[in-house]
Design an enzyme around this catalytic site. Structure first.
Site, short mmCIF file in Angstrom:
data_model
loop_
_atom_site.label_atom_id
_atom_site.label_comp_id
_atom_site.label_asym_id
_atom_site.label_seq_id
_atom_site.Cartn_x
_atom_site.Cartn_y
_atom_site.Cartn_z
N ASP A 67 21.41 40.06 -56.81
CA ASP A 67 22.23 39.19 -57.64
C ASP A 67 21.93 39.44 -59.12
O ASP A 67 20.84 39.90 -59.48
CB ASP A 67 21.94 37.72 -57.32
CG ASP A 67 22.44 37.31 -55.94
OD1 ASP A 67 23.29 38.03 -55.39
OD2 ASP A 67 21.97 36.29 -55.43
N GLN A 68 22.88 39.09 -59.96
CA GLN A 68 22.73 39.31 -61.40
C GLN A 68 21.43 38.73 -61.94
O GLN A 68 20.75 39.35 -62.76
CB GLN A 68 23.92 38.70 -62.15
CG GLN A 68 23.86 38.90 -63.66
CD GLN A 68 25.09 38.36 -64.36
OE1 GLN A 68 26.03 37.89 -63.72
NE2 GLN A 68 25.11 38.42 -65.68
#
Length: 334
Positions: free
Chosen positions: A139-140
């Protein structure tokens, strides 16, 4: 003239004398049928003792089988001088320690500023030609170990290891509360939340999902948990930890149930002091901990797999990032 990467070689042992070349490619070199079809289209894609042959031929002990892939570039990714930390690199794989806040691959609305932009720029400056192929996703806002394949064979090989559950991925998370029991597994099917499609939930008709966990350290308000993914669902750790009442500190999508009490009355991400004072001491502590962490406290600290070419078992680690260390100190001080 076609330019190739260095060959991947296999020498036929006595026990495989007389086998079909296509059997060697599939069963011993683990070349997928899709990649075989691609290799057959090039002059040096598949050779036997240096000669181009049909894959229907029989091999003999001592024969040398080689596959060569054409060099590629990521022409659709704009090179940008974005710094990143390299953990390991050879001619087949690149292992990096991803920072928080950076997207791995360009997506709609995020064509630049990604890890891929930085990696492509790095290869370009080294005068190397590779296509960016992230083997898995983070995930970012998740930090840690990320593997990038430099050719389709390596990407396929590691992907198959993941499907067969032979890749060991371990994470560290700082969560609210302490799981009970302190070591166990969360077996909860996951699917989209029908009311909020960008979120996932544990639901009986979801996709099978399994996370193993172990508490490494605990405090009065939180704990440091090691997690191992047995499946790879979107947001799996965040969803599973929330499902047992221990959401990740700082997570703005999968939040502690205390926020249900303040929903619609105040900004749940940055409540003002006056409102905080009206909450119970326990609720205040939960909100303040989330305020102190700008992202979900999740870090991919270890990745292990068999090297697709050398067949050596390799383990890569990334130390806990500074923001999570600071959160640890905050929990410890309380």
């Amino acid at each position: 003239m076609t330019s190739y990467y260095p060959p991947i070689t296999y020498i036929i042992p006595e026990a495989e004398d007389g086998w079909l070349l296509k059997t060697i490619l599939f069963r011993r070199m683990h070349v997928s049928r899709k990649l075989q079809s691609r290799l057959k289209l090039t002059e040096q894609g598949i050779t036997l003792n240096g000669q181009r042959v049909y894959i229907s031929v029989h091999v003999q002990a001592g024969d040398v089988v080689e596959i060569r892939m054409e060099k590629e570039t990521s022409e659709d990714i704009l090179p940008q001088p974005i710094p990143f930390e390299i953990i390991y690199e050879d001619e087949h794989i690149l292992i990096v320690n991803k920072e928080a806040g950076i997207i791995v691959h360009p997506t709609h609305g995020h064509y630049t500023g990604t890890l891929a932009n930085g990696v492509v720029d790095y290869w370009l400056k080294k005068e190397e030609a590779f296509r960016f192929r992230a083997v898995h996703r983070l995930d970012q806002e998740t930090t840690g170990v990320l593997a990038i394949a430099k050719n389709p064979y390596v990407h396929q090989h590691i992907s198959e290891q993941m499907i067969d559950n032979r890749v060991d991925k371990k994470y560290l998370a700082l969560v609210h509360g302490t799981p009970n029991p302190e070591q166990g597994e969360i077996d909860g099917p996951i699917d989209r939340d029908p009311e909020q499609p960008h979120r996932r939930i544990v639901t009986s008709d979801g996709y099978p999902s399994l996370t193993k966990y172990m508490v490494l350290e605990s405090w009065s308000k939180g704990s440091l948990v090691q997690l191992k993914l047995e499946t790879g669902r979107t947001h799996q750790i965040r969803v599973h930890m929330t499902s047992i009442g221990c959401p990740l500190i700082g997570d703005k999508l999968y939040r502690h149930s205390v926020y249900e009490e303040i929903e619609g009355t105040v900004d749940p991400i940055l409540p003002d002091e006056a409102f905080l004072d009206s909450l119970t001491e326990s609720a205040q502590e939960i909100v303040r901990l989330d305020q102190s962490m700008p992202r979900q406290a999740l870090h991919a600290f270890e990745l292990s797999f068999e090297h697709p070419v050398t067949h050596e078992m390799m383990t890569f680690q990334a130390p806990l990032p500074e923001d999570m260390k600071e959160l640890q100190r905050r929990l410890d001080s309380r």
